[in-house]
Enzyme design. Structure first.
Site, mmCIF file in Angstrom:
data_model
loop_
_atom_site.group_PDB
_atom_site.id
_atom_site.type_symbol
_atom_site.label_atom_id
_atom_site.label_comp_id
_atom_site.label_asym_id
_atom_site.label_seq_id
_atom_site.Cartn_x
_atom_site.Cartn_y
_atom_site.Cartn_z
ATOM 1 N N LYS A 5 0.873 -1.189 0.000
ATOM 2 C CA LYS A 5 0.000 0.000 0.000
ATOM 3 C C LYS A 5 0.894 1.217 0.000
ATOM 4 C CE LYS A 5 -4.132 1.816 0.344
ATOM 5 N NZ LYS A 5 -3.807 2.667 -0.828
ATOM 6 N N LYS A 47 4.592 2.143 8.653
ATOM 7 C CA LYS A 47 3.384 2.894 9.011
ATOM 8 C C LYS A 47 2.168 1.971 9.115
ATOM 9 C CE LYS A 47 3.120 6.620 6.649
ATOM 10 N NZ LYS A 47 2.878 7.544 5.534
ATOM 11 N N LYS A 75 5.340 1.994 -2.876
ATOM 12 C CA LYS A 75 5.351 3.424 -3.255
ATOM 13 C C LYS A 75 5.808 3.535 -4.696
ATOM 14 C CE LYS A 75 4.645 7.461 -1.169
ATOM 15 N NZ LYS A 75 3.822 7.739 0.015
ATOM 16 N N THR A 97 -5.427 12.488 6.291
ATOM 17 C CA THR A 97 -4.039 12.622 6.755
ATOM 18 C C THR A 97 -3.969 13.710 7.823
ATOM 19 O OG1 THR A 97 -3.271 11.926 4.598
ATOM 20 C CG2 THR A 97 -1.671 13.075 5.985
ATOM 21 N N ASN A 101 -2.733 19.147 0.196
ATOM 22 C CA ASN A 101 -3.739 18.342 0.894
ATOM 23 C C ASN A 101 -3.482 18.274 2.399
ATOM 24 O OD1 ASN A 101 -4.402 15.550 2.112
ATOM 25 N ND2 ASN A 101 -5.844 15.721 0.433
ATOM 26 N N SER A 145 -7.653 5.142 3.645
ATOM 27 C CA SER A 145 -7.504 4.382 2.398
ATOM 28 C C SER A 145 -7.897 2.924 2.644
ATOM 29 C CB SER A 145 -6.057 4.436 1.899
ATOM 30 O OG SER A 145 -5.853 5.558 1.085
#
Ligand code: NAD
Length: 430
Positions: A69, A93, A105, A189, A220, A357
């Site tokens: 992810k 994380k 990523k 976030t 964001n 997410s």
């Protein structure tokens, strides 16, 4: 890899954690080696008819705890090594938040602001065609990151559906609501970071009206945290973006700052053309000066490596909330620790994004969609619970919050490594 490689710098933190917690050695070995990397060329037919080729990467760091992810970044400085570091942080994380995911990523080395809206769409769809076999709802699930957003995620999901010839919304998160996105993803976030601040404020008896904040990055994550802190009464005295920063001793009116920044969107709902510095009448300062302001809370919410051994000793903030990934280099950790600065580390502070997410992915796969209140409640509960675990571990071992967050992640990753078998099992010692 050079000594200043972002991936090597990220791995250095593992050595420090290994000294304070008992984790199976093999866990560290597994984390030092990304599972798989993919580099592709993405051709783009420009509006003037010319052809340009862009390089893109996608890294699967580790999938012991679940599918990969992690975000997709569009930035001229994207490199494979940076993607490896960002994917490693995602592994940690997701483990800190106890999500059933590994880390991944990716990104394209491109200045997206130099593209037209149609070029941006073609490039985004072209990337998905190139990496389609490397991603999937049970394999690797991309999401937005720097200079990618929900509109781009929507194009990508649509393109993936064309490639695999079926509707597959769970392949990507951070999508528009109308395409299977989740309530609460756009400010997740920031909201996760806000929970961390609110908990620390409660513990330390902060009074919001007397607490000053500087925020680097006004996209964001940066805008979201500015809005939430402003609503809670905190004083936002500096914000910055890629062109510089602005400062006001009395604090900014945050809603009008956000309006001013977003009024200059160059491409419909994608990028802001104007800098906040040109839109708002206030004292201009540099991004470097913003980082060194005498504030209570400093929030890096742009790119990595902004606090290094060169400027760490000049940081005056008492608390740093790492909304950006990797804003502090590993060799600057000790300088901040010795100065008594509390750092709420990225793998905890900005984990609200991946948490919602995950909720989006669960909703896509079950077909059962939740209300905004339900998403928010779940996020706040999970953040709050994991924040407490990190605080407890930090107190018990007398270590920083960063070390405690890594220790918690490694403990969970270590349990998975042991479950598939380590040397002790295969030597009959288990
Ligand atoms: P974004 O594209 O929405 O905003 C990025 C902001 O950073 C913009 O305001 C831009 O002007 C600013 N910026 C770019 N270069 C800069 C520079 N050199 N100096 C100062 N400011 C600069 O991106 P975002 O989604 O807000 O991501 C910001 C950070 O948060 C990144 O580190 C990202 O990895 C991290 N993060 C984002 C999410 C998410 O859900 N969006 C989740 C976790 C972590």
């Amino acid at each position: 890899m050079s000594d200043d490689s972002p991936f090597l710098s990220a791995l250095r933190r593992l050595d420090a954690v290994a000294e304070v917690v008992d984790i199976p050695e093999e866990t560290f070995l597994r984390l030092r080696h990304p599972k798989a990397v993919l580099t592709v060329s993405v051709p783009l037919r420009r509006d003037d008819g010319s052809l340009e080729i862009f390089t893109a990467h996608r890294v699967h760091h580790n999938d012991l705890r679940g599918p990969g992810k992690g975000g997709l970044r569009y930035h001229p400085d994207v490199t494979l090594d940076e993607c490896k570091a960002l994917a490693f942080w995602m592994t940690c994380k997701c483990a800190v938040m106890d999500l059933p995911y590994g880390g991944a990523k990716g990104g394209i080395a491109v200045d997206p602001k130099s593209l037209s809206l149609l070029e941006l769409e073609r490039l985004s769809r072209g990337l998905i065609r190139r990496i389609a076999e490397f991603i999937g709802p049970q394999l690797d699930i991309p999401a937005p990151d720097v200079y990618t957003n929900e509109r781009i995620m929507g194009w990508m999901m649509d393109e993936y559906a064309h490639v695999v010839r079926r509707h597959e919304p769970a392949v990507i998160t951070g999508k528009p609501l109308a395409l299977g996105g989740s309530h609460g993803r756009s400010d997740a976030t920031a909201r996760g970071g806000y929970v961390c601040i609110a908990k620390l404020a409660e513990e330390r008896g902060w009074k919001p009206a007397e607490t000053t904040v500087a925020i680097q990055g006004f996209g964001n994550a940066g805008q979201g945290i500015a809005r939430l802190l402003d609503e809670a009464g905190y004083r936002i005295i500096a914000v910055g973006d890629s062109s510089g920063a602005i400062f006001s001793e009395d604090g900014f009116d945050v809603p009008s700052l956000i309006k001013a920044k977003n009024e200059t969107r160059k491409l419909e709902a994608v990028y802001c053309e104007g800098s906040i510095c040109d839109q708002v009448d206030a004292n201009r300062i540099s991004n470097a000066e913003l980082l060194e302001l005498d504030v209570d809370i400093l929030i890096p919410a742009a790119l990595e490596d902004v606090i290094t051994t060169d400027n760490a000793a000049n940081i005056k903030a008492r608390t740093i909330l790492e909304l950006a990934n990797g804003p502090v280099t590993s060799d600057a950790d000790d300088i901040l620790d010795e100065a008594g600065i509390t750092v709420i580390p990225d793998i905890l502070a900005n984990a609200g994004g991946v948490t919602v997410s995950y909720y989006e992915w669960v909703q896509n796969r079950s077909g059962d969609y939740w209300s905004a209140d339900e998403v928010r409640q779940r996020l706040e509960n999970r953040m709050s619970y994991q924040f407490d675990r990190v605080m407890e571990l930090a107190a018990e071992k007398e270590i920083s919050l960063r070390m405690a967050a890594y220790a918690l992640a490694l403990k969970r990753l270590g349990e998975s490594a042991e479950a598939v078998g380590t040397r002790d099992l295969f030597n009959g010692k288990d």
